[in-house]
Enzyme design. Structure first.
Site, PDB file in Angstrom:
ATOM      1  N   TYR A 183     -12.452  -2.025  -3.727  1.00  0.00           N
ATOM      2  CA  TYR A 183     -12.904  -2.245  -2.346  1.00  0.00           C
ATOM      3  C   TYR A 183     -14.427  -2.189  -2.220  1.00  0.00           C
ATOM      4  O   TYR A 183     -14.950  -1.868  -1.148  1.00  0.00           O
ATOM      5  CB  TYR A 183     -12.254  -1.223  -1.412  1.00  0.00           C
ATOM      6  CG  TYR A 183     -10.891  -1.638  -0.868  1.00  0.00           C
ATOM      7  CD1 TYR A 183     -10.744  -2.807  -0.101  1.00  0.00           C
ATOM      8  CD2 TYR A 183      -9.753  -0.868  -1.086  1.00  0.00           C
ATOM      9  CE1 TYR A 183      -9.512  -3.193   0.406  1.00  0.00           C
ATOM     10  CE2 TYR A 183      -8.509  -1.253  -0.578  1.00  0.00           C
ATOM     11  CZ  TYR A 183      -8.401  -2.420   0.173  1.00  0.00           C
ATOM     12  OH  TYR A 183      -7.182  -2.799   0.680  1.00  0.00           O
ATOM     13  N   ARG A 237      -2.109 -14.266   4.367  1.00  0.00           N
ATOM     14  CA  ARG A 237      -2.789 -13.574   5.474  1.00  0.00           C
ATOM     15  C   ARG A 237      -1.988 -13.720   6.772  1.00  0.00           C
ATOM     16  O   ARG A 237      -1.937 -12.807   7.595  1.00  0.00           O
ATOM     17  CB  ARG A 237      -4.205 -14.119   5.656  1.00  0.00           C
ATOM     18  CG  ARG A 237      -5.097 -14.027   4.418  1.00  0.00           C
ATOM     19  CD  ARG A 237      -5.655 -12.667   4.156  1.00  0.00           C
ATOM     20  NE  ARG A 237      -6.435 -12.158   5.250  1.00  0.00           N
ATOM     21  CZ  ARG A 237      -7.101 -10.998   5.210  1.00  0.00           C
ATOM     22  NH1 ARG A 237      -7.062 -10.233   4.116  1.00  0.00           N
ATOM     23  NH2 ARG A 237      -7.782 -10.573   6.237  1.00  0.00           N
ATOM     24  N   PHE A 294     -15.660   3.644   7.027  1.00  0.00           N
ATOM     25  CA  PHE A 294     -14.274   3.968   6.665  1.00  0.00           C
ATOM     26  C   PHE A 294     -14.025   3.904   5.157  1.00  0.00           C
ATOM     27  O   PHE A 294     -12.886   4.086   4.708  1.00  0.00           O
ATOM     28  CB  PHE A 294     -13.296   3.041   7.401  1.00  0.00           C
ATOM     29  CG  PHE A 294     -13.519   1.564   7.153  1.00  0.00           C
ATOM     30  CD1 PHE A 294     -13.007   0.949   6.012  1.00  0.00           C
ATOM     31  CD2 PHE A 294     -14.226   0.799   8.067  1.00  0.00           C
ATOM     32  CE1 PHE A 294     -13.200  -0.404   5.775  1.00  0.00           C
ATOM     33  CE2 PHE A 294     -14.429  -0.567   7.839  1.00  0.00           C
ATOM     34  CZ  PHE A 294     -13.918  -1.168   6.683  1.00  0.00           C
ATOM     35  N   THR A 311      -5.324  -7.169  10.697  1.00  0.00           N
ATOM     36  CA  THR A 311      -5.674  -5.912  10.015  1.00  0.00           C
ATOM     37  C   THR A 311      -5.178  -4.699  10.799  1.00  0.00           C
ATOM     38  O   THR A 311      -4.661  -3.743  10.221  1.00  0.00           O
ATOM     39  CB  THR A 311      -7.211  -5.817   9.853  1.00  0.00           C
ATOM     40  OG1 THR A 311      -7.665  -7.014   9.209  1.00  0.00           O
ATOM     41  CG2 THR A 311      -7.617  -4.623   9.036  1.00  0.00           C
ATOM     42  N   LYS A 323       0.825  -1.211   0.000  1.00  0.00           N
ATOM     43  CA  LYS A 323       0.000   0.000   0.000  1.00  0.00           C
ATOM     44  C   LYS A 323       0.864   1.269   0.000  1.00  0.00           C
ATOM     45  O   LYS A 323       2.079   1.206   0.253  1.00  0.00           O
ATOM     46  CB  LYS A 323      -0.929  -0.030   1.228  1.00  0.00           C
ATOM     47  CG  LYS A 323      -1.968  -1.172   1.184  1.00  0.00           C
ATOM     48  CD  LYS A 323      -2.944  -1.075   2.363  1.00  0.00           C
ATOM     49  CE  LYS A 323      -3.995  -2.161   2.334  1.00  0.00           C
ATOM     50  NZ  LYS A 323      -4.981  -2.029   3.423  1.00  0.00           N
ATOM     51  N   HIS A 332      -2.151  -5.346   1.534  1.00  0.00           N
ATOM     52  CA  HIS A 332      -3.456  -5.982   1.325  1.00  0.00           C
ATOM     53  C   HIS A 332      -3.226  -7.413   0.876  1.00  0.00           C
ATOM     54  O   HIS A 332      -2.263  -7.684   0.158  1.00  0.00           O
ATOM     55  CB  HIS A 332      -4.247  -5.257   0.233  1.00  0.00           C
ATOM     56  CG  HIS A 332      -5.380  -6.071  -0.316  1.00  0.00           C
ATOM     57  ND1 HIS A 332      -6.600  -6.120   0.287  1.00  0.00           N
ATOM     58  CD2 HIS A 332      -5.440  -6.924  -1.375  1.00  0.00           C
ATOM     59  CE1 HIS A 332      -7.383  -6.953  -0.392  1.00  0.00           C
ATOM     60  NE2 HIS A 332      -6.688  -7.452  -1.407  1.00  0.00           N
ATOM     61  N   ASN A 366      -2.011   0.243   7.000  1.00  0.00           N
ATOM     62  CA  ASN A 366      -1.534  -1.073   7.444  1.00  0.00           C
ATOM     63  C   ASN A 366      -0.680  -1.825   6.424  1.00  0.00           C
ATOM     64  O   ASN A 366      -0.590  -3.048   6.443  1.00  0.00           O
ATOM     65  CB  ASN A 366      -2.700  -1.922   7.963  1.00  0.00           C
ATOM     66  CG  ASN A 366      -3.774  -2.156   6.923  1.00  0.00           C
ATOM     67  OD1 ASN A 366      -3.625  -1.775   5.766  1.00  0.00           O
ATOM     68  ND2 ASN A 366      -4.850  -2.810   7.323  1.00  0.00           N
ATOM     69  N   ARG A 394       2.573  -6.411   8.870  1.00  0.00           N
ATOM     70  CA  ARG A 394       1.838  -5.280   9.446  1.00  0.00           C
ATOM     71  C   ARG A 394       2.425  -4.847  10.777  1.00  0.00           C
ATOM     72  O   ARG A 394       2.387  -3.654  11.121  1.00  0.00           O
ATOM     73  CB  ARG A 394       0.349  -5.625   9.557  1.00  0.00           C
ATOM     74  CG  ARG A 394      -0.346  -5.508   8.196  1.00  0.00           C
ATOM     75  CD  ARG A 394      -1.725  -6.065   8.200  1.00  0.00           C
ATOM     76  NE  ARG A 394      -2.512  -5.603   7.048  1.00  0.00           N
ATOM     77  CZ  ARG A 394      -3.664  -6.139   6.683  1.00  0.00           C
ATOM     78  NH1 ARG A 394      -4.176  -7.162   7.370  1.00  0.00           N
ATOM     79  NH2 ARG A 394      -4.316  -5.671   5.642  1.00  0.00           N
ATOM     80  N   GLU A 427      -9.623 -10.226  -7.634  1.00  0.00           N
ATOM     81  CA  GLU A 427      -8.601  -9.187  -7.439  1.00  0.00           C
ATOM     82  C   GLU A 427      -7.412  -9.365  -8.386  1.00  0.00           C
ATOM     83  O   GLU A 427      -6.817  -8.384  -8.832  1.00  0.00           O
ATOM     84  CB  GLU A 427      -8.150  -9.196  -5.980  1.00  0.00           C
ATOM     85  CG  GLU A 427      -9.278  -8.742  -5.045  1.00  0.00           C
ATOM     86  CD  GLU A 427      -8.936  -8.857  -3.570  1.00  0.00           C
ATOM     87  OE1 GLU A 427      -9.803  -8.531  -2.736  1.00  0.00           O
ATOM     88  OE2 GLU A 427      -7.799  -9.268  -3.241  1.00  0.00           O
TER      89      GLU A 427
HETATM   90  P1  ATP Z   1      -7.138  -5.803   3.268  1.00  0.00           P
HETATM   91  O1  ATP Z   1      -8.469  -6.068   2.602  1.00  0.00           O
HETATM   92  O2  ATP Z   1      -6.610  -4.406   3.020  1.00  0.00           O
HETATM   93  O3  ATP Z   1      -6.138  -6.883   3.014  1.00  0.00           O
HETATM   94  P2  ATP Z   1      -8.132  -6.918   5.667  1.00  0.00           P
HETATM   95  O4  ATP Z   1      -8.711  -7.972   4.781  1.00  0.00           O
HETATM   96  O5  ATP Z   1      -7.243  -7.348   6.769  1.00  0.00           O
HETATM   97  O6  ATP Z   1      -7.361  -5.845   4.832  1.00  0.00           O
HETATM   98  P3  ATP Z   1     -10.736  -5.701   5.664  1.00  0.00           P
HETATM   99  O7  ATP Z   1     -11.751  -5.994   6.697  1.00  0.00           O
HETATM  100  O8  ATP Z   1     -10.885  -6.308   4.296  1.00  0.00           O
HETATM  101  O9  ATP Z   1      -9.300  -6.057   6.277  1.00  0.00           O
HETATM  102  O10 ATP Z   1     -10.640  -4.134   5.524  1.00  0.00           O
HETATM  103  C1  ATP Z   1     -10.037  -3.547   4.388  1.00  0.00           C
HETATM  104  C2  ATP Z   1      -9.218  -2.364   4.801  1.00  0.00           C
HETATM  105  O11 ATP Z   1     -10.077  -1.382   5.338  1.00  0.00           O
HETATM  106  C3  ATP Z   1      -8.208  -2.670   5.910  1.00  0.00           C
HETATM  107  O12 ATP Z   1      -6.969  -3.075   5.417  1.00  0.00           O
HETATM  108  C4  ATP Z   1      -8.096  -1.347   6.627  1.00  0.00           C
HETATM  109  O13 ATP Z   1      -7.103  -0.539   6.028  1.00  0.00           O
HETATM  110  C5  ATP Z   1      -9.441  -0.729   6.413  1.00  0.00           C
HETATM  111  N1  ATP Z   1     -10.251  -0.909   7.617  1.00  0.00           N
HETATM  112  C6  ATP Z   1     -10.851  -2.037   8.036  1.00  0.00           C
HETATM  113  N2  ATP Z   1     -11.515  -1.834   9.182  1.00  0.00           N
HETATM  114  C7  ATP Z   1     -11.326  -0.539   9.481  1.00  0.00           C
HETATM  115  C8  ATP Z   1     -11.759   0.291  10.550  1.00  0.00           C
HETATM  116  N3  ATP Z   1     -12.525  -0.170  11.534  1.00  0.00           N
HETATM  117  N4  ATP Z   1     -11.359   1.572  10.536  1.00  0.00           N
HETATM  118  C9  ATP Z   1     -10.587   2.064   9.542  1.00  0.00           C
HETATM  119  N5  ATP Z   1     -10.147   1.335   8.502  1.00  0.00           N
HETATM  120  C10 ATP Z   1     -10.513   0.049   8.480  1.00  0.00           C
HETATM  121 MG    MG Z   2      -9.864  -7.531   3.067  1.00  0.00          MG
END
Ligand code: ATP
Ligand code: MG
Length: 134
Positions: free
Chosen positions: A50, A86, A58, A92, A10, A116, A113, A103, A127
């Protein structure tokens, strides 16, 4: 099962000059990097990528962050690559991520973070097509 998954370095991690270290972590953990591309997403592309999070509070901030600078998209391959990625990424929220995860090392907060990773075979296929369709 031999799998392909999408990883993104990212904008925050690119700004930290962590591209090389993160790629090294993937290769050291046995992944094969079979495709790679550096690019900057438009807001429209980030919203499409997304879209599963479109209703979340968010969402706009997440899309703005993903457009805030260049990213590196990669296809990672290997046995159980989706779950393994993962695990190597960590939780996350970097403050909850285990020591040694990407992370933990390079993430600053839940919205900055560092990486992705696809979370299922369906999302990996969608994706990977998003970034590497031809
Ligand atoms: P990614 O999809 O980026 O790999 P992830 O699968 O661990 O991350 P997701 O639940 O898919 O997490 O959320 C996607 C992204 O949205 C996260 O990487 C984070 O940057 C952001 N995000 C998720 N939850 C929150 C939150 N509560 N507040 C702010 N940002 C959030
Ligand atoms: Mg995700």
């Amino acid at each position: 099962m031999y799998q392909k998954t999408l990883s993104i370095i990212k904008p925050d991690a690119v700004k930290k000059k962590a591209i090389g270290n993160i790629i090294n972590i993937f290769e050291t953990n046995g992944f094969t990097i079979s495709d790679i591309k550096m690019l900057k997403l438009s807001m429209e592309e980030a919203r499409e990528f997304y879209k599963e999070h479109a209703a979340r509070p968010f969402f706009n901030g997440l899309c703005e962050f993903m457009c805030s600078g260049p990213i590196v998209a990669m296809c990672l391959e290997g046995e159980g690559a989706i779950l393994k990625n993962r695990e190597v990424m960590g939780a996350t929220n970097p403050s909850e991520a285990e020591a040694g995860t990407i992370r933990k090392m390079y993430g600053d907060s839940i919205d900055n973070n560092a990486v992705h990773g696809s979370d299922s075979t369906e999302s990996a296929e969608r994706e990977l097509n998003f970034f590497f369709s031809n």
